[in-house]
Design an enzyme around this catalytic site. Structure first.
Site, PDB file in Angstrom:
ATOM      1  N   LYS A  46      67.926  93.262  84.244  1.00  0.00           N
ATOM      2  CA  LYS A  46      68.267  93.713  82.881  1.00  0.00           C
ATOM      3  C   LYS A  46      69.230  94.888  82.925  1.00  0.00           C
ATOM      4  O   LYS A  46      70.146  94.982  82.098  1.00  0.00           O
ATOM      5  CB  LYS A  46      66.996  94.061  82.113  1.00  0.00           C
ATOM      6  N   GLN A 103      58.826  97.676  80.961  1.00  0.00           N
ATOM      7  CA  GLN A 103      58.653  96.397  81.654  1.00  0.00           C
ATOM      8  C   GLN A 103      57.170  96.021  81.704  1.00  0.00           C
ATOM      9  O   GLN A 103      56.329  96.820  82.100  1.00  0.00           O
ATOM     10  CB  GLN A 103      59.241  96.475  83.069  1.00  0.00           C
ATOM     11  N   ASP A 151      61.899  94.996  72.125  1.00  0.00           N
ATOM     12  CA  ASP A 151      61.119  93.759  72.236  1.00  0.00           C
ATOM     13  C   ASP A 151      60.703  93.241  70.849  1.00  0.00           C
ATOM     14  O   ASP A 151      60.266  92.095  70.722  1.00  0.00           O
ATOM     15  CB  ASP A 151      59.840  94.002  73.064  1.00  0.00           C
TER      16      ASP A 151
END
Ligand SMILES: NC(=O)c1ccc[n+]([C@@H]2O[C@H](COP(=O)([O-])OP(=O)(O)OC[C@H]3O[C@@H](n4cnc5c(N)ncnc54)[C@H](OP(=O)(O)O)[C@@H]3O)[C@@H](O)[C@H]2O)c1
Length: 293
Positions: A59, A103, A126
């Site tokens: 990422k 994460q 998210d």
């Protein structure tokens, strides 16, 4: 027709969808930078899990390619909940940071949901913060949960009409089934569907999936969707997966392609769109924070 005489469904890959979304993100980053704003997506890794460290690296690399900066904090596996909250409080207070990614998974002694609730909802890339779930339920703007948003984008990209059609979602989990049902029922040309959600409380769920014009598997039970659960010619989207080690076991059995009219591939379907949506949330967060959205 395949050699066995069965029809094979059109594939709905996620990669071209992700490419298109990421190209739009890259353009927005250029515009932000031209206006003096450097979009920043911060990342937080707790512990030494190799897979998690690998995902974060991917990422970060992608963030750099898109023109983001990504300040990173790596906490030791022994970090306390308070340590994690302190990192999030720092990023919340930092006006130069627009999005924050913690994460998942984090070590077992830590509570991910409690940490998520500490994050500024506007920096939640998210789209899973309780405030953002509330915004989704109310149809207010805000970061959208990545996998549901990716599925809406995937259907739109491949020209699968959703409005006015019957969508059945197998699974009511917080990451996928529930937010997807809310999203696809919204009044918008790429949504506007008649959505039914089935789960373990509906033992005869095949009765519903068999009539679905669009069936989304969101259970995380390998092979739970078999050809007899699919409406002939219908669209099948495989969202649910389980990992055994690094092996990916999808909800949708491959043989469903012989019944469906269109289907996501076993690998490279919903996954790539999820990651693209994370960056879309991040760039939109930067646009909103700088008043350039
Ligand atoms: N592709 C991606 O990028 C991506 C991203 C995020 C998540 N996912 C996957 O999406 C899946 C769902 O995640 P989630 O967190 O939203 O869900 P979850 O909390 O794991 O819940 C699973 C849902 O499936 C239902 N279910 C399980 N077994 C069933 C059965 N035998 N019959 C009927 N219903 C059944 C459960 O019903 P009850 O509620 O009745 O227990 C529940 O609603 C997972 O596999 C996850 O790995 C994929």
């Amino acid at each position: 027709m395949s050699s066995s005489g069965t029809t094979t469904a059109r594939l709905l890959p996620g990669a071209p969808v992700a490419e298109q979304v990421l190209a739009e993100v890259a353009e927005s980053v250029v515009a932000l930078r031209a206006a003096g704003v450097t979009p920043a997506l911060a990342t937080v890794l707790v512990g030494d899990d190799d897979a998690s460290a690998g995902y974060i690296r991917i990422k970060q690399r992608q963030a750099a390619e898109l023109g983001f900066v990504s300040p990173h904090v790596h906490l030791p596996a022994s970090a306390s909940q308070a340590d994690l909250h302190a990192v999030l409080a720092d990023f919340n207070a930092d006006k130069a940071v627009h999005g924050v990614l913690v994460q998942y998974p984090i070590p077992g002694h830590l509570d991910y949901d409690r940490a998520l609730a500490e994050l500024d909802p506007d920096k939640d890339v998210d789209g899973m913060h309780p405030v953002n779930m509330g915004r989704l339920a109310l149809g207010l703007p805000g970061p959208l949960p990545c996998t549901p948003a990716g599925i809406e984008a995937l259907l739109a990209f491949h020209g699968v009409p959703v409005a006015g059609r019957e969508v059945v979602v197998l699974g009511r989990g917080a990451t996928l089934g529930r937010p997807l049902a809310m999203l696809l029922a919204q009044k918008r040309p790429t949504a506007n569907a008649a959505v039914t959600v089935v789960h373990t409380g509906v033992p005869d769920w095949p009765r519903y999936t068999r009539r679905a014009e669009i069936l989304v598997a969101a259970a995380g039970v390998p092979g739970i969707i078999q050809p007899e659960h699919v409406r002939p010619g219908g669209v099948v989207v495989g969202g649910g997966v389980r990992y055994e080690g690094r092996r990916l076991l999808p909800d949708v059995d491959e043989s469903c392609a012989e019944v469906a009219g269109a289907i996501t591939p076993r690998v490279g379907g919903v996954g790539p769109t999820t990651v693209a949506m994370l960056f879309r949330n991040a760039v939109r967060a930067a646009q909103r924070a700088s008043g350039l959205g």
